[in-house]
Design a protein around this motif. Structure first.
Motif, PDB file in Angstrom:
ATOM      1  N   THR A   1       0.847  -1.188   0.000  1.00  0.00           N
ATOM      2  CA  THR A   1       0.000   0.000   0.000  1.00  0.00           C
ATOM      3  C   THR A   1       0.889   1.246   0.000  1.00  0.00           C
ATOM      4  O   THR A   1       2.062   1.191   0.361  1.00  0.00           O
ATOM      5  CB  THR A   1      -0.919   0.037   1.232  1.00  0.00           C
ATOM      6  N   ASP A   2       0.296   2.368  -0.387  1.00  0.00           N
ATOM      7  CA  ASP A   2       1.047   3.616  -0.393  1.00  0.00           C
ATOM      8  C   ASP A   2       0.507   4.540   0.681  1.00  0.00           C
ATOM      9  O   ASP A   2      -0.594   4.358   1.187  1.00  0.00           O
ATOM     10  CB  ASP A   2       0.996   4.297  -1.766  1.00  0.00           C
ATOM     11  N   GLY A   3       1.301   5.527   1.037  1.00  0.00           N
ATOM     12  CA  GLY A   3       0.896   6.498   2.050  1.00  0.00           C
ATOM     13  C   GLY A   3       1.622   7.817   1.850  1.00  0.00           C
ATOM     14  O   GLY A   3       2.602   7.903   1.115  1.00  0.00           O
ATOM     15  N   TRP A   4       1.116   8.847   2.514  1.00  0.00           N
ATOM     16  CA  TRP A   4       1.697  10.179   2.440  1.00  0.00           C
ATOM     17  C   TRP A   4       1.972  10.670   3.849  1.00  0.00           C
ATOM     18  O   TRP A   4       1.145  10.522   4.752  1.00  0.00           O
ATOM     19  CB  TRP A   4       0.746  11.140   1.723  1.00  0.00           C
ATOM     20  N   PHE A   5       3.131  11.275   4.061  1.00  0.00           N
ATOM     21  CA  PHE A   5       3.510  11.716   5.400  1.00  0.00           C
ATOM     22  C   PHE A   5       4.587  12.785   5.298  1.00  0.00           C
ATOM     23  O   PHE A   5       5.234  12.942   4.260  1.00  0.00           O
ATOM     24  CB  PHE A   5       4.016  10.528   6.234  1.00  0.00           C
ATOM     25  N   THR A   6       4.767  13.517   6.387  1.00  0.00           N
ATOM     26  CA  THR A   6       5.796  14.557   6.458  1.00  0.00           C
ATOM     27  C   THR A   6       6.735  14.240   7.609  1.00  0.00           C
ATOM     28  O   THR A   6       6.287  14.037   8.738  1.00  0.00           O
ATOM     29  CB  THR A   6       5.173  15.944   6.661  1.00  0.00           C
ATOM     30  N   ILE A   7       8.019  14.179   7.298  1.00  0.00           N
ATOM     31  CA  ILE A   7       9.052  13.896   8.285  1.00  0.00           C
ATOM     32  C   ILE A   7       9.720  15.210   8.696  1.00  0.00           C
ATOM     33  O   ILE A   7      10.038  16.039   7.841  1.00  0.00           O
ATOM     34  CB  ILE A   7      10.100  12.929   7.710  1.00  0.00           C
ATOM     35  N   SER A   8       9.906  15.396   9.988  1.00  0.00           N
ATOM     36  CA  SER A   8      10.617  16.564  10.498  1.00  0.00           C
ATOM     37  C   SER A   8      11.918  16.114  11.141  1.00  0.00           C
ATOM     38  O   SER A   8      11.927  15.173  11.935  1.00  0.00           O
ATOM     39  CB  SER A   8       9.766  17.306  11.537  1.00  0.00           C
ATOM     40  N   MET A   9      13.012  16.768  10.773  1.00  0.00           N
ATOM     41  CA  MET A   9      14.313  16.448  11.338  1.00  0.00           C
ATOM     42  C   MET A   9      15.006  17.715  11.812  1.00  0.00           C
ATOM     43  O   MET A   9      14.916  18.761  11.170  1.00  0.00           O
ATOM     44  CB  MET A   9      15.233  15.798  10.291  1.00  0.00           C
ATOM     45  N   GLU A  10      15.686  17.580  12.925  1.00  0.00           N
ATOM     46  CA  GLU A  10      16.625  18.613  13.347  1.00  0.00           C
ATOM     47  C   GLU A  10      18.019  18.089  13.042  1.00  0.00           C
ATOM     48  O   GLU A  10      18.385  16.993  13.473  1.00  0.00           O
ATOM     49  CB  GLU A  10      16.492  18.927  14.833  1.00  0.00           C
ATOM     50  N   LEU A  11      18.771  18.853  12.270  1.00  0.00           N
ATOM     51  CA  LEU A  11      20.102  18.450  11.853  1.00  0.00           C
ATOM     52  C   LEU A  11      21.160  19.320  12.522  1.00  0.00           C
ATOM     53  O   LEU A  11      20.929  20.498  12.801  1.00  0.00           O
ATOM     54  CB  LEU A  11      20.246  18.557  10.328  1.00  0.00           C
ATOM     55  N   GLU A  12      22.317  18.727  12.748  1.00  0.00           N
ATOM     56  CA  GLU A  12      23.441  19.457  13.318  1.00  0.00           C
ATOM     57  C   GLU A  12      24.678  19.233  12.449  1.00  0.00           C
ATOM     58  O   GLU A  12      24.898  18.120  11.948  1.00  0.00           O
ATOM     59  CB  GLU A  12      23.720  18.991  14.744  1.00  0.00           C
ATOM     60  N   TRP A  13      25.459  20.293  12.267  1.00  0.00           N
ATOM     61  CA  TRP A  13      26.686  20.196  11.482  1.00  0.00           C
ATOM     62  C   TRP A  13      27.793  19.631  12.373  1.00  0.00           C
ATOM     63  O   TRP A  13      28.223  20.264  13.324  1.00  0.00           O
ATOM     64  CB  TRP A  13      27.081  21.564  10.935  1.00  0.00           C
ATOM     65  N   ILE A  14      28.236  18.403  12.083  1.00  0.00           N
ATOM     66  CA  ILE A  14      29.209  17.706  12.920  1.00  0.00           C
ATOM     67  C   ILE A  14      30.310  17.120  12.041  1.00  0.00           C
ATOM     68  O   ILE A  14      30.032  16.360  11.110  1.00  0.00           O
ATOM     69  CB  ILE A  14      28.537  16.573  13.729  1.00  0.00           C
ATOM     70  N   ASN A  15      31.533  17.480  12.321  1.00  0.00           N
ATOM     71  CA  ASN A  15      32.687  16.917  11.605  1.00  0.00           C
ATOM     72  C   ASN A  15      32.534  16.984  10.088  1.00  0.00           C
ATOM     73  O   ASN A  15      32.775  16.017   9.364  1.00  0.00           O
ATOM     74  CB  ASN A  15      32.924  15.467  12.037  1.00  0.00           C
ATOM     75  N   GLY A  16      32.074  18.133   9.614  1.00  0.00           N
ATOM     76  CA  GLY A  16      32.028  18.373   8.168  1.00  0.00           C
ATOM     77  C   GLY A  16      30.824  17.813   7.452  1.00  0.00           C
ATOM     78  O   GLY A  16      30.833  17.708   6.215  1.00  0.00           O
ATOM     79  N   ASP A  17      29.748  17.477   8.160  1.00  0.00           N
ATOM     80  CA  ASP A  17      28.551  16.979   7.486  1.00  0.00           C
ATOM     81  C   ASP A  17      27.339  17.164   8.387  1.00  0.00           C
ATOM     82  O   ASP A  17      27.465  17.371   9.598  1.00  0.00           O
ATOM     83  CB  ASP A  17      28.715  15.493   7.126  1.00  0.00           C
ATOM     84  N   TRP A  18      26.143  17.099   7.781  1.00  0.00           N
ATOM     85  CA  TRP A  18      24.913  17.192   8.540  1.00  0.00           C
ATOM     86  C   TRP A  18      24.554  15.829   9.128  1.00  0.00           C
ATOM     87  O   TRP A  18      24.651  14.808   8.453  1.00  0.00           O
ATOM     88  CB  TRP A  18      23.756  17.662   7.647  1.00  0.00           C
ATOM     89  N   LYS A  19      24.134  15.821  10.402  1.00  0.00           N
ATOM     90  CA  LYS A  19      23.687  14.609  11.069  1.00  0.00           C
ATOM     91  C   LYS A  19      22.344  14.883  11.741  1.00  0.00           C
ATOM     92  O   LYS A  19      22.077  15.989  12.218  1.00  0.00           O
ATOM     93  CB  LYS A  19      24.693  14.147  12.127  1.00  0.00           C
ATOM     94  N   ALA A  20      21.491  13.858  11.796  1.00  0.00           N
ATOM     95  CA  ALA A  20      20.166  14.011  12.397  1.00  0.00           C
ATOM     96  C   ALA A  20      20.251  13.898  13.916  1.00  0.00           C
ATOM     97  O   ALA A  20      20.876  12.979  14.445  1.00  0.00           O
ATOM     98  CB  ALA A  20      19.220  12.960  11.846  1.00  0.00           C
ATOM     99  N   VAL A  21      19.613  14.845  14.595  1.00  0.00           N
ATOM    100  CA  VAL A  21      19.567  14.838  16.055  1.00  0.00           C
ATOM    101  C   VAL A  21      18.203  14.359  16.540  1.00  0.00           C
ATOM    102  O   VAL A  21      18.098  13.611  17.517  1.00  0.00           O
ATOM    103  CB  VAL A  21      19.861  16.243  16.611  1.00  0.00           C
ATOM    104  N   THR A  22      17.138  14.794  15.875  1.00  0.00           N
ATOM    105  CA  THR A  22      15.783  14.357  16.209  1.00  0.00           C
ATOM    106  C   THR A  22      15.050  13.982  14.931  1.00  0.00           C
ATOM    107  O   THR A  22      15.431  14.384  13.826  1.00  0.00           O
ATOM    108  CB  THR A  22      14.989  15.447  16.949  1.00  0.00           C
ATOM    109  N   HIS A  23      13.967  13.224  15.095  1.00  0.00           N
ATOM    110  CA  HIS A  23      13.177  12.759  13.955  1.00  0.00           C
ATOM    111  C   HIS A  23      11.746  12.549  14.422  1.00  0.00           C
ATOM    112  O   HIS A  23      11.503  11.916  15.449  1.00  0.00           O
ATOM    113  CB  HIS A  23      13.760  11.446  13.425  1.00  0.00           C
ATOM    114  N   SER A  24      10.785  13.087  13.694  1.00  0.00           N
ATOM    115  CA  SER A  24       9.375  12.840  13.992  1.00  0.00           C
ATOM    116  C   SER A  24       8.603  12.808  12.681  1.00  0.00           C
ATOM    117  O   SER A  24       9.122  13.183  11.626  1.00  0.00           O
ATOM    118  CB  SER A  24       8.806  13.914  14.925  1.00  0.00           C
ATOM    119  N   GLN A  25       7.358  12.350  12.757  1.00  0.00           N
ATOM    120  CA  GLN A  25       6.585  12.166  11.527  1.00  0.00           C
ATOM    121  C   GLN A  25       5.104  12.370  11.789  1.00  0.00           C
ATOM    122  O   GLN A  25       4.597  12.047  12.863  1.00  0.00           O
ATOM    123  CB  GLN A  25       6.821  10.755  10.999  1.00  0.00           C
ATOM    124  N   LYS A  26       4.410  12.912  10.794  1.00  0.00           N
ATOM    125  CA  LYS A  26       2.960  13.053  10.869  1.00  0.00           C
ATOM    126  C   LYS A  26       2.361  12.693   9.516  1.00  0.00           C
ATOM    127  O   LYS A  26       3.050  12.718   8.482  1.00  0.00           O
ATOM    128  CB  LYS A  26       2.583  14.490  11.251  1.00  0.00           C
TER     129      LYS A  26
END
Length: 289
Positions: free
Chosen positions: A232-257
């Motif tokens: 089946t298919d679905g639609w959703f929105t993911i929210s992420m807080e990213l932090e710049w660490i050692n030369g790249d973006w990394k995810a700190v938090t993740h949520s979805q609705k």
């Protein structure tokens, strides 16, 4: 239960054998730059056609589950709508994601793209790639899930993500999506879990922090004759807080609705074999600009 909830990372934090073309998930995947520019043909899109009244054509591309809605108002015989000559067009709330003009990222952290730019577009690109990884079938395998988390999650948050997801991916959860109790796929079936970003936006940013939302569509289920858990298919929105660490973006938090979800089209549902062949034959995309 939403598709994100079925995967075990609804409101909690969380998230292939590699070949010559692989960048995510082990199938032959293709690098693409996030939509940019206004030239319609540049990304294979065709303009909507006029009719006698307002129409909305919703084409659901079942094999890739990328739903794109085209709406076009019929011409009234006068001049085409647009800004007056010599005047700047009004500012739009959200426009197409523009290319940076720089080369796409070239690095990889395992099978996941890395080396994103230290700016808003780099953060959006990272969030889109991370949404794909966290929505992949690999997340259902403990060993592969740990590799994904180590690649995309901030070191200070990895343990929290891992504990939450190890609890979520339980024997009961596996049975709910049609898998065996140990997370393996039953014989004769193809398990499908794939997330496709439709768009991204930055909601908050600072020098080394960015909050990004990723609007997605996705697939989940078992393809095969006699499946009690069809894809089946679905639609959703993911929210992420990213932090710049050692030369790249990394995810700190993740949520979805859930949502936003478009009106479903009238395209005939494909057979289980057609869906399995499509997923095995068409690789996903990485999102780098």
């Amino acid at each position: 239960m939403s598709q994100g909830d079925e995967r075990g990372y609804g409101s909690d934090p969380g998230g292939r054998t590699e070949d010559a073309y692989s960048t995510l998930g082990g199938t032959r995947q293709t690098r693409t730059r996030l939509p940019g520019g206004d030239e319609g043909d540049g990304y294979g899109r065709r303009p909507a056609r006029n009719s006698r009244s307002l129409i909305m054509v919703v084409g659901v591309v079942v094999l890739l589950v990328a739903a794109i809605a085209f709406a076009n108002r019929s011409g009234s015989g006068g001049e085409a709508e647009g800004p007056a000559a010599g005047k700047e067009p009004p500012a739009a709330g959200a426009g197409p994601t523009a290319a940076t003009g720089t080369k796409p990222v070239q690095g990889r952290n395992g099978t996941i793209a890395s080396g994103f730019a230290h700016d808003e577009q780099g953060a959006q690109s990272a969030a889109a790639n991370y949404a794909v990884a966290l929505g992949s079938a690999e997340m259902f395998d403990k060993r592969k899930r740990d590799v994904i988390l180590d690649a995309i999650i901030a070191p200070s948050s990895v343990a929290r993500f891992r504990t939450t997801l190890d609890t979520a991916y339980s024997a009961g959860f596996f049975a709910n999506v049609g898998l065996n109790e140990n997370g393996t796929t039953p014989d004769g079936f193809t398990f499908i879990s794939r997330t496709t970003p439709v768009g991204t936006k930055v909601t908050k940013t600072s020098n080394d922090r960015a909050s990004v939302e990723v609007w997605c569509t996705g697939l989940i289920g078992l393809a095969g004759e006699g499946s009690t858990k069809p894809v089946t298919d679905g639609w959703f929105t993911i929210s992420m807080e990213l932090e710049w660490i050692n030369g790249d973006w990394k995810a700190v938090t993740h949520s979805q609705k859930d949502g936003p979800a478009p009106v479903g089209g009238d395209t005939r549902a494909s057979s289980a074999d057609e869906i399995a062949d499509a997923v095995n034959g068409f690789g996903g995309f990485t999102y780098a600009r």
